[in-house]
Design an enzyme around this catalytic site. Sequence first.
Site, PDB file in Angstrom:
ATOM      1  N   LYS A   1       0.823  -1.248   0.047  1.00  0.00           N
ATOM      2  CA  LYS A   1      -0.039  -0.005  -0.151  1.00  0.00           C
ATOM      3  C   LYS A   1       0.825   1.119   0.224  1.00  0.00           C
ATOM      4  O   LYS A   1       0.645   2.122  -0.793  1.00  0.00           O
ATOM      5  CB  LYS A   1      -0.903  -0.001   1.157  1.00  0.00           C
ATOM      6  CG  LYS A   1      -1.526   1.271   1.561  1.00  0.00           C
ATOM      7  CD  LYS A   1      -2.571   1.218   2.839  1.00  0.00           C
ATOM      8  CE  LYS A   1      -1.687   1.630   4.147  1.00  0.00           C
ATOM      9  NZ  LYS A   1      -1.378   3.057   4.455  1.00  0.00           N
ATOM     10  N   ASN A   2       1.966   1.190   0.935  1.00  0.00           N
ATOM     11  CA  ASN A   2       2.835   2.340   1.147  1.00  0.00           C
ATOM     12  C   ASN A   2       3.758   2.764  -0.065  1.00  0.00           C
ATOM     13  O   ASN A   2       4.287   3.882  -0.278  1.00  0.00           O
ATOM     14  CB  ASN A   2       3.331   2.643   2.480  1.00  0.00           C
ATOM     15  CG  ASN A   2       2.221   2.701   3.459  1.00  0.00           C
ATOM     16  OD1 ASN A   2       1.127   3.120   3.296  1.00  0.00           O
ATOM     17  ND2 ASN A   2       2.556   2.568   4.555  1.00  0.00           N
TER      18      ASN A   2
ATOM     19  N   ASP B   1       5.052   0.706  11.853  1.00  0.00           N
ATOM     20  CA  ASP B   1       3.924  -0.004  11.394  1.00  0.00           C
ATOM     21  C   ASP B   1       3.790  -1.380  11.896  1.00  0.00           C
ATOM     22  O   ASP B   1       2.863  -1.934  11.629  1.00  0.00           O
ATOM     23  CB  ASP B   1       3.906  -0.051   9.949  1.00  0.00           C
ATOM     24  CG  ASP B   1       3.711   1.246   9.350  1.00  0.00           C
ATOM     25  OD1 ASP B   1       3.726   1.608   8.326  1.00  0.00           O
ATOM     26  OD2 ASP B   1       3.489   2.196  10.109  1.00  0.00           O
TER      27      ASP B   1
ATOM     28  N   ARG C   1      -8.205  -0.534   5.048  1.00  0.00           N
ATOM     29  CA  ARG C   1      -7.594   0.227   4.511  1.00  0.00           C
ATOM     30  C   ARG C   1      -6.097  -0.098   4.012  1.00  0.00           C
ATOM     31  O   ARG C   1      -5.395   0.190   3.153  1.00  0.00           O
ATOM     32  CB  ARG C   1      -7.526   1.621   5.205  1.00  0.00           C
ATOM     33  CG  ARG C   1      -8.516   2.253   5.580  1.00  0.00           C
ATOM     34  CD  ARG C   1      -8.123   3.578   6.275  1.00  0.00           C
ATOM     35  NE  ARG C   1      -7.054   4.182   5.560  1.00  0.00           N
ATOM     36  CZ  ARG C   1      -6.369   5.107   6.225  1.00  0.00           C
ATOM     37  NH1 ARG C   1      -6.344   5.263   7.756  1.00  0.00           N
ATOM     38  NH2 ARG C   1      -5.215   5.642   5.754  1.00  0.00           N
TER      39      ARG C   1
HETATM   40  C1  EPZ Z   1       4.401   7.051   6.063  1.00  0.00           C
HETATM   41  O1  EPZ Z   1       3.516   7.815   6.950  1.00  0.00           O
HETATM   42  C2  EPZ Z   1       3.407   5.690   6.120  1.00  0.00           C
HETATM   43  N1  EPZ Z   1       2.490   5.963   5.255  1.00  0.00           N
HETATM   44  C3  EPZ Z   1       3.165   5.152   7.605  1.00  0.00           C
HETATM   45  O2  EPZ Z   1       2.297   4.223   7.302  1.00  0.00           O
HETATM   46  C4  EPZ Z   1       4.254   5.031   8.362  1.00  0.00           C
HETATM   47  O3  EPZ Z   1       3.807   4.919   9.690  1.00  0.00           O
HETATM   48  C5  EPZ Z   1       5.201   6.484   8.384  1.00  0.00           C
HETATM   49  O4  EPZ Z   1       5.557   6.677   7.140  1.00  0.00           O
HETATM   50  C6  EPZ Z   1       6.549   5.870   9.240  1.00  0.00           C
HETATM   51  O5  EPZ Z   1       7.062   4.877   8.726  1.00  0.00           O
HETATM   52  C7  EPZ Z   1       2.536   6.009   4.101  1.00  0.00           C
HETATM   53  O6  EPZ Z   1       3.631   5.804   3.374  1.00  0.00           O
HETATM   54  C8  EPZ Z   1       1.409   6.254   3.189  1.00  0.00           C
HETATM   55  P1  EPZ Z   1       6.199  10.433   8.089  1.00  0.00           P
HETATM   56  P2  EPZ Z   1       4.292   9.290   6.772  1.00  0.00           P
HETATM   57  O7  EPZ Z   1       6.073  11.660   7.521  1.00  0.00           O
HETATM   58  O8  EPZ Z   1       5.228   9.745   5.620  1.00  0.00           O
HETATM   59  C9  EPZ Z   1       6.368  13.830  11.634  1.00  0.00           C
HETATM   60  C10 EPZ Z   1       0.514   2.801   7.847  1.00  0.00           C
HETATM   61  O9  EPZ Z   1       0.049   2.295   8.898  1.00  0.00           O
HETATM   62  N2  EPZ Z   1       6.470  14.801  10.371  1.00  0.00           N
HETATM   63  O10 EPZ Z   1       7.456   9.608   8.224  1.00  0.00           O
HETATM   64  O11 EPZ Z   1       2.973  10.485   7.031  1.00  0.00           O
HETATM   65  C11 EPZ Z   1       5.265  12.993  11.810  1.00  0.00           C
HETATM   66  O12 EPZ Z   1       4.335  13.368  12.605  1.00  0.00           O
HETATM   67  C12 EPZ Z   1       1.086   4.396   7.818  1.00  0.00           C
HETATM   68  O13 EPZ Z   1       0.607   2.406   6.730  1.00  0.00           O
HETATM   69  C13 EPZ Z   1       6.319  16.215  10.805  1.00  0.00           C
HETATM   70  O14 EPZ Z   1       6.438  16.529  11.927  1.00  0.00           O
HETATM   71  O15 EPZ Z   1       5.086   9.520   8.271  1.00  0.00           O
HETATM   72  C14 EPZ Z   1       5.777  11.651  12.481  1.00  0.00           C
HETATM   73  O16 EPZ Z   1       5.979  11.902  13.991  1.00  0.00           O
HETATM   74  C15 EPZ Z   1       0.598   4.905   9.157  1.00  0.00           C
HETATM   75  N3  EPZ Z   1       6.258  17.106   9.728  1.00  0.00           N
HETATM   76  C16 EPZ Z   1       7.278  11.538  11.850  1.00  0.00           C
HETATM   77  O17 EPZ Z   1       7.713  12.795  11.247  1.00  0.00           O
HETATM   78  C17 EPZ Z   1       6.062  16.537   8.477  1.00  0.00           C
HETATM   79  O18 EPZ Z   1       6.246  17.449   7.426  1.00  0.00           O
HETATM   80  C18 EPZ Z   1       7.277  10.577  10.782  1.00  0.00           C
HETATM   81  O19 EPZ Z   1       6.241  10.750   9.926  1.00  0.00           O
HETATM   82  C19 EPZ Z   1       6.087  15.225   8.248  1.00  0.00           C
HETATM   83  C20 EPZ Z   1       6.507  14.448   9.341  1.00  0.00           C
END
Ligand code: EPZ
Length: 432
Positions: free
Chosen positions: A22-23, A306, A398
Amino acid sequence: MDQIVIQGGRALHGCIESSGAKNAALPLLAASILADGPVVYHRIPHLMDITTMMTLLSWQGSDITYDDQHRLHIDSRPASKPQAPYELVKTMRASSLVLGPLVARFGRARVSLPGGCAIGARPIDLHLMGLERMGAVVRMEHGDVVVEAPQGLLGAQIDFPQVTVTGTENLMMAAVLAKGTTILENAAREPEVVNLADALRQLGADIEGDGSSRVVVRGVERISGGDIHVIADRIETATYLAAGLITGGDVTVTDTDPTLLETFLEKIVEAGGNVECDEHRIRCYTSNRLRACDIQTAPHPGFPTDLQAQFMALMCIAEGNSVIAETIFENRFMHVQELCRMGADIHLDGHLATVHGVKKLSAAQVMATDLRASASLVLAGLAATGETTISRVYHIDRGYERIEEKLGKLGACIERRHENSDSGIRGVMLYA
Ligand code: EPZ
């Protein structure tokens, strides 16, 4: 809303195939916006989030046709609306992945700001910081983020203060058509990022360093259409391997890739599980009760956040105490209370969860709160003797394609029921 009902306590045995990730599929689909020709996608998983992304791309004007459930064609040349409206973004925050490609292609974009979700605030400030570094002007307007770069984006040095997976993906895509070279420092190293870079290169992009923390993108005039293959879903793979382990069974997942799951598999061996792999297959089984072991989630190649909830379910019935540290998201322990209702012994202290292994879990009625939390409840239900009912399974749909079919193939007694609104308990109307 549907429920999943599990008669637990049965050891799972057998072999199932992994779906496409998915990701990986979500950014790959967004990348179609950049292509100056039709793109054929292979191994697209049949999931709610994928449907949402395709609805969004179609709404923008792209032509989308399905060969079969897992292969589709996207021609984004007719696309003319560089937007992502609230009604679509609110159901899937990964819609923000269209932001970079839209600005790169159209010089502007209006995307509804994704709200948070159960696991955290999930801001996209780092995505926007990167676009500003590339010369775009960013402003907020009525809940939308409006990004404008009428002269096109410029290559830039972008230093991420923290690793962001979709932030890396969004800005990698934005940089593909930028004028000049973009350097992403402290980039995400997830396999899904590498899948995206491989696909973009195949279409004509000039990218190197993906899979490391320093990615270099040299802008090109255009990229063409082509064939794109989605990698195996490592999170789905590990979830089914955990289903075999938590029930004392023996499960093999094929069409997958052990190199995507090294840290998880190392932890399974540390806990006393048996792991056998070849290039596209992983088998996990256990003849004894697993031993407790600690994990700390971290960006790849660390332990995947995850898989934190699923691993916690395993530790609930392991021998001894384990400490689980969630370092990525601020609220990713929503499954803890539900697991405790099934007899687990877990104590929370900030971002640490201490799990005292118990011999058995007890079946119960529980509620899913987010995608991976619901997977941990399924695992607990498979282990617990008796009938476990999990409500709000739209969370599961999802991220897990045909979950009851795949688990049923492994010998689980599992079915999907439509949750009747009448629970048989009549509410007492209180008149003011
Ligand atoms: C991706 O989310 C995945 N989703 C998530 O999978 C996964 O848990 C996550 O990466 C971490 O591996 C997809 O790829 C669609 P991040 P993403 O940006 O990119 C902070 C699942 O269950 N952050 O790496 O949204 C954020 O709040 C989902 O399949 C900021 O502060 O995660 C978090 O604490 C859930 N500002 C940390 O960074 C930003 O602009 C990591 O988030 C971006 C992120």
